[in-house]
Scaffold this active site. Sequence first.
Site, PDB file in Angstrom:
ATOM      1  N   HIS A 232      60.544  37.626  35.964  1.00 29.71           N
ATOM      2  CA  HIS A 232      61.595  36.684  36.345  1.00 29.71           C
ATOM      3  C   HIS A 232      61.248  36.081  37.710  1.00 29.71           C
ATOM      4  O   HIS A 232      60.865  36.812  38.629  1.00 29.71           O
ATOM      5  CB  HIS A 232      62.942  37.411  36.405  1.00 29.71           C
ATOM      6  CG  HIS A 232      64.087  36.496  36.724  1.00 29.71           C
ATOM      7  ND1 HIS A 232      64.664  35.680  35.784  1.00 29.71           N
ATOM      8  CD2 HIS A 232      64.748  36.251  37.885  1.00 29.71           C
ATOM      9  CE1 HIS A 232      65.643  34.978  36.341  1.00 29.71           C
ATOM     10  NE2 HIS A 232      65.711  35.307  37.618  1.00 29.71           N
TER      11      HIS A 232
ATOM     12  N   ASN B 180      59.667  41.994  31.083  1.00 26.10           N
ATOM     13  CA  ASN B 180      59.879  40.575  31.353  1.00 26.10           C
ATOM     14  C   ASN B 180      59.476  40.297  32.793  1.00 26.10           C
ATOM     15  O   ASN B 180      59.438  41.198  33.628  1.00 26.10           O
ATOM     16  CB  ASN B 180      61.368  40.225  31.148  1.00 26.10           C
ATOM     17  CG  ASN B 180      61.634  38.744  31.323  1.00 26.10           C
ATOM     18  OD1 ASN B 180      60.848  37.902  30.870  1.00 26.10           O
ATOM     19  ND2 ASN B 180      62.738  38.412  31.984  1.00 26.10           N
TER      20      ASN B 180
ATOM     21  N   LEU C 245      68.080  36.194  24.947  1.00 30.62           N
ATOM     22  CA  LEU C 245      68.388  37.602  25.235  1.00 30.62           C
ATOM     23  C   LEU C 245      67.904  38.474  24.078  1.00 30.62           C
ATOM     24  O   LEU C 245      68.074  38.124  22.910  1.00 30.62           O
ATOM     25  CB  LEU C 245      69.894  37.785  25.400  1.00 30.62           C
ATOM     26  CG  LEU C 245      70.461  37.699  26.823  1.00 30.62           C
ATOM     27  CD1 LEU C 245      71.976  37.875  26.804  1.00 30.62           C
ATOM     28  CD2 LEU C 245      69.828  38.758  27.730  1.00 30.62           C
TER      29      LEU C 245
ATOM     30  N   GLY D  98      53.818  28.951  27.904  1.00 27.63           N
ATOM     31  CA  GLY D  98      53.043  30.188  27.857  1.00 27.63           C
ATOM     32  C   GLY D  98      52.021  30.320  28.959  1.00 27.63           C
ATOM     33  O   GLY D  98      50.910  30.812  28.728  1.00 27.63           O
ATOM     34  N   SER D  99      52.383  29.930  30.178  1.00 27.31           N
ATOM     35  CA  SER D  99      51.382  30.002  31.254  1.00 27.31           C
ATOM     36  C   SER D  99      51.101  31.458  31.627  1.00 27.31           C
ATOM     37  O   SER D  99      49.961  31.807  31.950  1.00 27.31           O
ATOM     38  CB  SER D  99      51.842  29.197  32.476  1.00 27.31           C
ATOM     39  OG  SER D  99      52.662  29.973  33.322  1.00 27.31           O
ATOM     40  N   ASN D 100      52.114  32.314  31.569  1.00 22.64           N
ATOM     41  CA  ASN D 100      51.848  33.735  31.816  1.00 22.64           C
ATOM     42  C   ASN D 100      51.020  34.346  30.684  1.00 22.64           C
ATOM     43  O   ASN D 100      50.147  35.181  30.926  1.00 22.64           O
ATOM     44  CB  ASN D 100      53.164  34.503  31.998  1.00 22.64           C
ATOM     45  CG  ASN D 100      53.605  34.548  33.458  1.00 22.64           C
ATOM     46  OD1 ASN D 100      52.845  35.001  34.307  1.00 22.64           O
ATOM     47  ND2 ASN D 100      54.804  34.062  33.740  1.00 22.64           N
TER      48      ASN D 100
END
Lengths: 202, 202
Positions: B111, B109, B94, B14-16
């Site tokens: 990426h 999201n 997904l 969970g760094s974001n």
Amino acid sequence: MSKLKIAIFLSGRGSNFEAILKNIETKSLDAKIECVVSNNPNAAGLNIASTYNIPTYTFSPKKFKNTEEYEEAILSKLSNHPIDLIVCAGYMKLIGPTLLNAFTNKIINIHPSLLPSFKGLNAQKQALEYGVKLSGCTVHFVDSSLDGGAIIRQVSVDVKEGDTEETLSKRILKQEHIVYSNVIQLFAKGHITIKNRNIIIN
Amino acid sequence: MSKLKIAIFLSGRGSNFEAILKNIETKSLDAKIECVVSNNPNAAGLNIASTYNIPTYTFSPKKFKNTEEYEEAILSKLSNHPIDLIVCAGYMKLIGPTLLNAFTNKIINIHPSLLPSFKGLNAQKQALEYGVKLSGCTVHFVDSSLDGGAIIRQVSVDVKEGDTEETLSKRILKQEHIVYSNVIQLFAKGHITIKNRNIIIN
């Protein structure tokens, strides 16, 4: 150090060819264009070559039995020149094994996308249709794949709201004209090392 | 204007998620994280949520008959909260039609590549193996495809000589932590308009 001897391959207007010529004129590029090869007798780039008194060789692929004989005809003309590097500048034809074997790791191309995204024709249109926010251009070695050779350098370009194929192409082309000469100069100085798909710039 | 209500979906550290929390704390992001959803009971990101007293909901997909029932269970918990936006932050699953229909154009999201290059797992490793000189990150809407939804923003990151998957991932992650909050703030301010695959930022 002697100048890098280049053969330009083109099929169209030759705007990258012209940019390279100008960088040679202003001495920011230590290279000499030995000749221009085209598969299209009507390519406007051939007129630019004439203006600069650069020999041109035009070959109609359909007059040959196959790609091998077409490329052997090209090779026979190239043999009149000491060519260090073939620079594709809008050459709209896949290079075959005959040229690839004769000039291994000595053929480069520039493509108007951040490869591997949007290979092939109309890369800018493909990018707009996908809806990317960054595109750009890629200088790469030519191998037998379509726009799939080892990457030497990439430059990103913003896609802006309201961009058309024309406006995006123009913005990317401006970068192409800079980066292609930069890469050729790296060749001229011997600064490019190939390690499989990993291109090392010294 | 009321704050944007967010549900975070994660599967790992969970760094974001943590970067978003910090930007909320420093008031550079007008949002509130309502809850955290995970498909992995051991995700370290769940501990961060606890530290901040944010409700967490964990679901093991294998305990459900299919994705539909799994996502219905998620929906039933989300219905306790006024969720404006689902933010996937390393959610390694997904999203199916159940969630997509309930949150149309409200799931995003991030990426770690310049999409459409290098979709799927280990994008940074894919980029290094291909030998690109530019990579980066992409914030996009989630649709039923793998990393194929409409692109909101992209940031490029240089690939450097000697880069490993770890060093490149770290350099990209630094940009992810900035751009993801920027995009969420655009949502909070109502600045994002969707026109098919073309995302317009007002």
